[in-house]
Motif scaffolding. Structure first.
Motif, PDB file in Angstrom:
ATOM      1  N   THR A  19      39.212  29.383  52.132  1.00  0.00           N
ATOM      2  CA  THR A  19      38.561  30.199  51.102  1.00  0.00           C
ATOM      3  C   THR A  19      38.269  31.592  51.651  1.00  0.00           C
ATOM      4  O   THR A  19      37.614  31.740  52.681  1.00  0.00           O
ATOM      5  CB  THR A  19      37.248  29.553  50.630  1.00  0.00           C
ATOM      6  OG1 THR A  19      37.537  28.239  50.130  1.00  0.00           O
ATOM      7  CG2 THR A  19      36.598  30.376  49.529  1.00  0.00           C
ATOM      8  N   LYS A  20      38.808  32.598  50.941  1.00  0.00           N
ATOM      9  CA  LYS A  20      38.563  33.993  51.297  1.00  0.00           C
ATOM     10  C   LYS A  20      38.240  34.760  50.025  1.00  0.00           C
ATOM     11  O   LYS A  20      38.959  34.649  49.022  1.00  0.00           O
ATOM     12  CB  LYS A  20      39.785  34.604  51.978  1.00  0.00           C
ATOM     13  CG  LYS A  20      40.020  34.112  53.400  1.00  0.00           C
ATOM     14  CD  LYS A  20      41.165  34.872  54.048  1.00  0.00           C
ATOM     15  CE  LYS A  20      41.375  34.420  55.496  1.00  0.00           C
ATOM     16  NZ  LYS A  20      42.497  35.163  56.136  1.00  0.00           N
ATOM     17  N   ASN A  21      37.158  35.534  50.100  1.00  0.00           N
ATOM     18  CA  ASN A  21      36.734  36.342  48.934  1.00  0.00           C
ATOM     19  C   ASN A  21      36.607  35.470  47.686  1.00  0.00           C
ATOM     20  O   ASN A  21      37.073  35.846  46.593  1.00  0.00           O
ATOM     21  CB  ASN A  21      37.724  37.482  48.688  1.00  0.00           C
ATOM     22  CG  ASN A  21      37.835  38.416  49.880  1.00  0.00           C
ATOM     23  OD1 ASN A  21      36.837  38.700  50.549  1.00  0.00           O
ATOM     24  ND2 ASN A  21      39.043  38.890  50.139  1.00  0.00           N
ATOM     25  N   ASN A  22      36.013  34.305  47.879  1.00  0.00           N
ATOM     26  CA  ASN A  22      35.756  33.366  46.775  1.00  0.00           C
ATOM     27  C   ASN A  22      37.029  32.842  46.123  1.00  0.00           C
ATOM     28  O   ASN A  22      36.993  32.330  45.004  1.00  0.00           O
ATOM     29  CB  ASN A  22      34.864  34.024  45.702  1.00  0.00           C
ATOM     30  CG  ASN A  22      33.488  34.365  46.240  1.00  0.00           C
ATOM     31  OD1 ASN A  22      32.901  33.593  47.025  1.00  0.00           O
ATOM     32  ND2 ASN A  22      32.953  35.513  45.836  1.00  0.00           N
ATOM     33  N   GLU A  23      38.151  32.973  46.813  1.00  0.00           N
ATOM     34  CA  GLU A  23      39.420  32.452  46.289  1.00  0.00           C
ATOM     35  C   GLU A  23      39.962  31.400  47.239  1.00  0.00           C
ATOM     36  O   GLU A  23      40.067  31.631  48.447  1.00  0.00           O
ATOM     37  CB  GLU A  23      40.447  33.570  46.119  1.00  0.00           C
ATOM     38  CG  GLU A  23      41.769  33.079  45.534  1.00  0.00           C
ATOM     39  CD  GLU A  23      42.808  34.189  45.447  1.00  0.00           C
ATOM     40  OE1 GLU A  23      43.838  33.963  44.792  1.00  0.00           O
ATOM     41  OE2 GLU A  23      42.594  35.260  46.030  1.00  0.00           O
ATOM     42  N   GLU A  24      40.296  30.245  46.697  1.00  0.00           N
ATOM     43  CA  GLU A  24      40.842  29.163  47.511  1.00  0.00           C
ATOM     44  C   GLU A  24      42.362  29.255  47.543  1.00  0.00           C
ATOM     45  O   GLU A  24      43.025  29.203  46.510  1.00  0.00           O
ATOM     46  CB  GLU A  24      40.414  27.809  46.943  1.00  0.00           C
ATOM     47  CG  GLU A  24      40.782  26.643  47.855  1.00  0.00           C
ATOM     48  CD  GLU A  24      40.258  25.308  47.349  1.00  0.00           C
ATOM     49  OE1 GLU A  24      39.562  24.608  48.098  1.00  0.00           O
ATOM     50  OE2 GLU A  24      40.551  24.980  46.177  1.00  0.00           O
TER      51      GLU A  24
END
Length: 317
Positions: free
Chosen positions: A53-58
């Protein structure tokens, strides 16, 4: 997690696992493993991937590629010394053919069939747009069907716009992963939409000036269909370069040549200048197609595909 690659854009991959799709990338080390293809991962590949998960994106990171059962490969368009894997783990291929809108020449058909034979992938020849042909073009279709059916290839006449024989295609697709391939403009996308209207894929018109299709599919992509089948839609292919095939093995991928090989005087006969060659004898007796033999010689000598050569001719001039 384990998943199947459904789409490849070159930098990101759409991987499906247990009905859920994940946007994935690959670790840089895959590019250092001596893989000669321009795309280390192709549609149809089975892969392992980890979620992050990065910047609220999986998203996912592909960590392993499983060994492929088979694949269709061609020379890369921009990097001729490298190859491009179109798709992998394919049950069968539908090769779409049109006579004049745009023209599909036998050199292209034969080059594709050779590659499919090399990886034991069943290929079905689909003569599309049959509703649009006059008597002369219909005769050309019948002539080509005679050639390829005699070899053992299944041939189906289809009209995607008139829904003719679309059900026959669907029956053959049940429980299988099928790849659709052909020149741009032969009607791949229209046929896919006729098979599964809910996909509603974009189509474009044929270029009247050059009788060539405009590219609508940019990347190969696989779709799950409503009748327990999967389809791989591919970009239109202008030419098809045969990859990594030795002169002594090429004839084995022409089924009609392979069947005659045991009757040649020499075990290593390549059917060109050798005496008492069963293939050349069959050619003279019109038991083997001259257009097929011309394709064989062209591939054997490493020539590039001749796009505008008249290959419909029935004689050897």
């Amino acid at each position: 997690m384990i998943g199947i690659v459904y789409k490849s854009t070159g930098s990101w991959y759409l991987v499906k696992s247990e009905g859920v799709s994940y946007k994935c990338r690959i670790k840089g080390k895959f590019r250092l493993k001596g893989i000669k293809s321009t795309n280390p991962i192709a549609v149809g590949d089975k892969v392992d991937f980890d979620l992050e998960t990065k910047n609220n994106e999986e998203t996912g990171v592909i960590t392993n590629i499983y060994e492929r059962d088979n694949f269709i490969v061609r020379k890369s368009v921009n990097l001729s010394k490298q190859t491009h894997v179109i798709a992998s783990n394919i049950d069968q291929v539908f090769l779409l053919i049109t006579i004049n809108n745009p023209p599909t020449f036998t050199t292209f058909i034969d080059r594709f069939l050779v590659t499919a034979e090399a990886y034991s992938i069943k290929t079905i020849l689909v003569f599309n747009k049959i509703d649009s042909y006059e008597i002369e073009q219909r005769a050309e279709i019948l002539y080509l069907k005679d050639i390829y059916e005699a070899i053992g290839y299944q041939c189906i006449e289809v009209s995607a716009t008139q829904n003719k024989n679309v059900d026959k295609i669907k029956e053959l697709m049940l429980d299988k992963s099928s790849m659709f391939v052909g020149h741009s403009g032969v009607g791949k996308t229209t046929l896919v939409n006729a098979i599964e209207p809910s996909l509603n894929l974009k189509t474009k018109e044929i270029s009247e000036q050059y009788k060539q299709g405009k590219h609508t599919t940019t990347f190969a992509e696989m779709f799950d269909l409503s009748f327990n089948a999967r389809i791989i839609d591919t970009p239109g292919i202008k030419g098809f370069g045969v990859v990594d095939m030795g002169r002594d093995e090429l004839g084995d991928y022409f089924p009609e040549f392979f069947a005659l090989k045991q009757h040649c005087k020499f075990n290593n006969c390549i059917h060109v200048n050798e005496p008492k060659c069963a293939v050349k004898d069959a050619l003279e007796n019109e038991e083997v197609s001259w257009s097929r033999y011309k394709s064989y010689l062209q591939i054997l000598e490493g020539e590039e595909e001749h796009y505008r050569t008249d290959v419909w001719e029935k004689d050897k001039e």
